[in-house]
Design an enzyme around this catalytic site. Structure first.
Site, PDB file in Angstrom:
ATOM      1  N   SER A 123     -38.630 -15.766 -54.667  1.00  0.00           N
ATOM      2  CA  SER A 123     -37.252 -16.245 -54.843  1.00  0.00           C
ATOM      3  C   SER A 123     -37.139 -17.713 -54.483  1.00  0.00           C
ATOM      4  O   SER A 123     -36.461 -18.490 -55.179  1.00  0.00           O
ATOM      5  CB  SER A 123     -36.304 -15.421 -53.959  1.00  0.00           C
ATOM      6  OG  SER A 123     -36.366 -14.054 -54.282  1.00  0.00           O
ATOM      7  N   ASP A 168     -41.548  -7.722 -44.471  1.00  0.00           N
ATOM      8  CA  ASP A 168     -42.991  -7.808 -44.259  1.00  0.00           C
ATOM      9  C   ASP A 168     -43.404  -8.946 -43.328  1.00  0.00           C
ATOM     10  O   ASP A 168     -44.531  -8.981 -42.860  1.00  0.00           O
ATOM     11  CB  ASP A 168     -43.718  -8.004 -45.596  1.00  0.00           C
ATOM     12  CG  ASP A 168     -43.590  -6.799 -46.511  1.00  0.00           C
ATOM     13  OD1 ASP A 168     -43.362  -5.695 -45.989  1.00  0.00           O
ATOM     14  OD2 ASP A 168     -43.720  -6.967 -47.731  1.00  0.00           O
ATOM     15  N   MET A 210     -45.348  -0.345 -44.758  1.00  0.00           N
ATOM     16  CA  MET A 210     -45.293  -1.375 -45.794  1.00  0.00           C
ATOM     17  C   MET A 210     -46.110  -2.595 -45.388  1.00  0.00           C
ATOM     18  O   MET A 210     -46.400  -2.810 -44.218  1.00  0.00           O
ATOM     19  CB  MET A 210     -43.848  -1.760 -46.087  1.00  0.00           C
ATOM     20  CG  MET A 210     -43.074  -0.688 -46.847  1.00  0.00           C
ATOM     21  SD  MET A 210     -41.401  -1.235 -47.303  1.00  0.00           S
ATOM     22  CE  MET A 210     -40.878   0.129 -48.326  1.00  0.00           C
ATOM     23  N   THR A 541     -36.491  -9.272 -16.966  1.00  0.00           N
ATOM     24  CA  THR A 541     -35.144  -8.980 -16.483  1.00  0.00           C
ATOM     25  C   THR A 541     -34.179  -9.035 -17.649  1.00  0.00           C
ATOM     26  O   THR A 541     -34.314  -9.884 -18.535  1.00  0.00           O
ATOM     27  CB  THR A 541     -34.698  -9.991 -15.405  1.00  0.00           C
ATOM     28  OG1 THR A 541     -33.290  -9.848 -15.185  1.00  0.00           O
ATOM     29  CG2 THR A 541     -34.971 -11.428 -15.818  1.00  0.00           C
ATOM     30  N   GLN A 586     -23.578  -7.081 -18.249  1.00  0.00           N
ATOM     31  CA  GLN A 586     -24.352  -7.485 -17.079  1.00  0.00           C
ATOM     32  C   GLN A 586     -24.985  -8.850 -17.363  1.00  0.00           C
ATOM     33  O   GLN A 586     -24.710  -9.472 -18.361  1.00  0.00           O
ATOM     34  CB  GLN A 586     -25.407  -6.426 -16.772  1.00  0.00           C
ATOM     35  CG  GLN A 586     -24.808  -5.109 -16.289  1.00  0.00           C
ATOM     36  CD  GLN A 586     -25.849  -4.120 -15.823  1.00  0.00           C
ATOM     37  OE1 GLN A 586     -27.019  -4.195 -16.182  1.00  0.00           O
ATOM     38  NE2 GLN A 586     -25.442  -3.160 -15.007  1.00  0.00           N
ATOM     39  N   GLU A 646     -20.083 -10.064 -16.103  1.00  0.00           N
ATOM     40  CA  GLU A 646     -19.595  -9.439 -14.867  1.00  0.00           C
ATOM     41  C   GLU A 646     -19.231 -10.449 -13.786  1.00  0.00           C
ATOM     42  O   GLU A 646     -18.413 -10.152 -12.902  1.00  0.00           O
ATOM     43  CB  GLU A 646     -20.654  -8.475 -14.337  1.00  0.00           C
ATOM     44  CG  GLU A 646     -21.999  -9.138 -14.051  1.00  0.00           C
ATOM     45  CD  GLU A 646     -23.103  -8.146 -13.715  1.00  0.00           C
ATOM     46  OE1 GLU A 646     -22.774  -6.998 -13.330  1.00  0.00           O
ATOM     47  OE2 GLU A 646     -24.294  -8.514 -13.831  1.00  0.00           O
TER      48      GLU A 646
END
Length: 783
Positions: A123, A168, A210, A541, A586, A646
């Protein structure tokens, strides 16, 4: 289909403003809709006009009602939808010059002078060819009297910007394409389910995924699920692959593994380019190893479904960058493709990226597999190496180091649990065993080490075997336990334990507490010789607040959990139409999770600790909500979400904000609050967290190997052997803890001094239509 309009094109927009066409082409990919939304809204924000070209190049050729001007609300709800809502179709007509002639006329008729295309290499190649032919196409249209000379001069330049949409991940020059991580998520979910039945019956499964010309999905699925063997086009197995595969799988079975997973890319082949089929692999497992073997072909389930959090973020950021590229382009600017390298959005020459992609296929055809691997990004080769070394345990004695270079490597988790901790531990253990090291798990953090090291019948200090960590890659939480306590709680006992159990190197996985722990151990070296060993920290984390890196393991898992939660909440809000939810996230005193989640769900507003909350800000946002709901005429997906970290404010809590909105709505709409809490920490780790955890863990153990050659005395003065591994911009780096502590750490707020994601907050506000403070009245919040 409606014919192309014969009305004259609209006049050009003033200044540098453009009319930008956006289209999706080729195979659909999750995240394409996010790119369309970003292009449309960013264009409007910049004073431009945007036109969606429906059905890809077919719409460009047919014109008429397949080229539609887009307004702000036309892309409402796009972010959470899979596939492409503006359609895609293969178009043979565009491959011929008469088709491109019609497409050029339709674009001029609509006044479009720039094109953003989201698709694969075919494309994007077609788009650049269209641009090169553009002057000649307009000239021919003038000769045929289908355009006037004035129209030709007005629209004599066309700019093209490419976005790569492909499950892909087969485009060179970028680490990830839009849709690839969503597809990988589907694959891993399927294999995780298959794992359970395979384990129960001691079966083998051959999974076909695939990837006709690119083995990224097969490779990353292999890494993410600890598959026993993989087949990818770029790196075929050895000439004797049948015996090699059977040897590895037999060894794994002898070590106690009850299941076998082999992943085959659809384009897999051997060194002679003879296709490797799932049926061939099944026959080997069934006949040679006598395993009860089944084949599962996942097919188009890999392509469908909602986009994951990463693909929403990536498509949005690339769509925004595409608009900037259009506005900054000059007539002679080469067509760019928007790429991502590690965490950095970059522009690269479109044609060069396509050429490199095609070169991979040529290299494979020429059996130059080393070149094929080289032409893939460096990350691809590194993941393949990480997969190979963590799968080879017990099968390649030549990889073991001499006995005098082998280490007793301590592995400890510090802080709160995060998705990917177990995957990193499995990788560290497997790598250590492959190289001849002894991996030693220190269970339940530093308190577990000090208080329970010699418990009977089993203490907290345990040597790990390969079988101990099998199955950990897909498990959430922390299998060896984690704790927020620091070594300074009992530094003498910690040092004594290190000496007693002869810890030669330390691999720490965790968040800001882990960062603090490494800092304490480093500073205590002058007093305690036991700490004069190489130490590597892998940040893990959900808060993504560890200095020295822009990405922490676990944050992607958290984002996916939060996005799923918000999608469900937004569905409720939309069903009620006139409802706003305030959702608490959080993240500690870092607004990363709230901001990226806001980007991924299209939040109306995001409140972070870095920016804080004040009454004027709330007044503007409430007035904005009033205006939005006042314009609502029954459209779908009209619910609104606000995200609040928070710790954004001690006064304006989540419930208080929801009640303020409800009070000021005067019955025109309503407000609710929702707190997902620890849902954000749990669950199955995302494929991205699994893959990065494994790759970075291997890098950390390699670093410990290299650093262990120094004497313990050197470690007192040389801070280079206590490090934090991180992703910064387009690179993976090891940061000296001493330097990171001094120069990059905001100790008070437990986060980095410079947070790379802060600039994304502006994009969240822009794409949500949130009014800027300078455009509003200070007293009432109105524009």
């Amino acid at each position: 289909m409606a014919p192309a309009s014969s009305s004259p094109p609209p006049p050009p927009l003033p200044g540098a403003k453009r009319r930008i066409g956006v289209m999706t082409s080729g195979g659909d990919a999750p995240g394409m809709n996010g790119a369309v939304r970003a292009v449309v809204r960013m264009s409007i924000d910049q004073g431009c006009e945007t036109y969606a070209i429906y059905e890809g190049y077919e719409g460009l050729v047919q014109g008429g009602n397949l080229i539609k001007k887009m307004d702000w609300d036309d892309v409402r709800g796009y972010l959470s939808e899979g596939g492409t809502l503006i359609g895609t179709a293969r178009c043979k007509a565009f491959m011929e010059r008469p088709g491109r002639l019609r497409a050029a006329k339709n674009m001029v008729t609509a006044g479009i002078d720039a094109l953003v295309i989201c698709g694969g290499d075919g494309s994007l190649t077609g788009a650049d060819k269209f641009r090169k032919e553009w002057p000649g196409l307009l000239e021919e249209l003038v000769e045929k009297k289908e355009l006037t000379a004035e129209q030709k001069n007005t629209y004599k330049h066309l700019n093209i910007v490419g976005l790569v949409g492909s499950i892909d991940n087969d485009m060179s020059s970028t680490d990830a394409t839009i849709g690839c991580y969503s597809s990988l998520t589907r694959i891993c979910e399927a294999i995780d389910c298959i794992d359970a039945t395979a384990e129960s019956h001691q079966r083998a499964f051959v999974i076909e995924v695939m990837g006709r010309h690119c083995g990224w999905l097969a490779l990353m699925a292999g890494v993410s699920t600890s598959a026993d063997f993989i087949f990818i086009p770029e790196k075929p197995p050895s000439e004797n692959w049948e015996a090699e595969m059977c040897s590895i799988i037999r060894r794994h079975r002898d070590m106690g593994k009850r299941k076998t997973i082999v992943i085959v890319a659809e384009g897999a082949h051997d060194l002679a380019l003879k296709k490797v089929t799932p049926a061939r692999v099944k026959d080997l497992l069934s006949n040679d190893l006598k395993l009860d073997t089944r084949i599962t072909t996942l097919g188009h389930v890999q392509r469908g479904g909602r986009p994951c959090a990463y693909d929403r973020m990536l498509s949005t950021l690339q769509g925004v960058e595409a608009v900037h590229a259009v506005l900054q382009a000059k007539p002679d600017t080469p067509s760019p493709v928007i790429c991502v390298i590690e965490n950095k959005i970059v522009r690269k020459p479109l044609l060069k990226a396509v050429e490199d992609t095609l070169e991979v296929a040529k290299a494979i055809e020429a059996k130059d597999f080393a070149r094929a691997m080289h032409l893939r990004d460096a990350e691809f080769a590194e993941y393949h190496n990480a997969y190979t070394v963590t799968t080879a345990t017990g099968t390649r004695p030549e990889q073991k180091l001499p006995k005098d270079k082998r280490l007793r490597t301590g592995i400890i988790h510090v802080g709160a649990p995060a998705g990917g901790m177990n995957a990193s531990t499995r990788a560290a253990v497997a790598y250590c065993l492959t190289r001849g090291h002894t991996p030693v798990a220190l269970h339940n953090g530093f308190p577990g080490l000090c208080r329970h090291h010699d418990d009977q019948p089993q203490g907290s200090v345990r040597e790990m075997s390969w079988l101990d960590v099998q199955g950990w890659v897909s498990r959430g939480g922390s299998e060896i336990g984690c704790n927020r306590a620091l070594p300074s709680d009992d530094m003498p006992k910690t040092a004594w334990c290190f000496e007693k159990y002869k810890i030669d190197a330390l691999f720490i996985v965790g968040g800001f507490e882990a960062f603090t722990a490494v800092s304490e151990l480093r500073k205590a070296r002058t007093e305690y010789p036991a700490f004069r060993i190489p130490i590597a920290l892998l940040p893990a984390t959900i808060s993504n607040n560890v200095p020295g890196t822009e990405y922490s393991i676990g944050s992607d898992t958290c984002l996916n959990a939060l996005v799923d939660y918000c999608d469900a909440i937004k569905q409720s809000a939309s069903a009620s139409r006139r409802r706003c939810f305030v959702v608490e996230t959080q993240g500690g005193k870092s607004g990363y999770i709230a901001t990226i989640a806001g980007l991924s769900i299209g939040a109306t507003a995001v409140y972070t600790p870095e920016e804080g909350i004040n009454i004027k800000m709330l007044a503007r946002d409430i007035e904005h909500l009033r205006a939005c709901f006042a314009k609502d005429r029954g459209q779908a997906k009209a619910g609104k979400l606000i995200l609040r970290n928070e710790h954004a404010s001690e006064t304006y809590t989540t419930e208080v904000i929801a009640n303020m909105i409800k009070e000021e709505a005067h019955g025109r709409f309503e407000s609710r609050h929702a707190i997902p809490g620890h849902v954000q920490q749990g669950g199955t780790p995302s494929p991205m967290d699994r893959c990065r955890a494994i790759r970075l863990a291997v890098r950390c153990i390699e670093f410990l190997e290299e650093s262990a050659t120094k004497s313990k005395g050197d470690a007192v003065t040389d801070g280079a052997d206590s490090v934090v591994i991180g992703i910064k911009g387009a690179s993976v780096v090891f940061g000296s803890m001493e330097k990171v502590e001094k120069e990059e750490t905001n100790w008070k707020d437990r986060r980095p001094k410079d947070e790379s994601w802060l600039a994304l907050k502006t994009i969240v506000d822009t794409l949500s239509g949130r009014p800027k403070p300078e455009d509003c009245c200070d007293s009432c919040g109105r524009r």
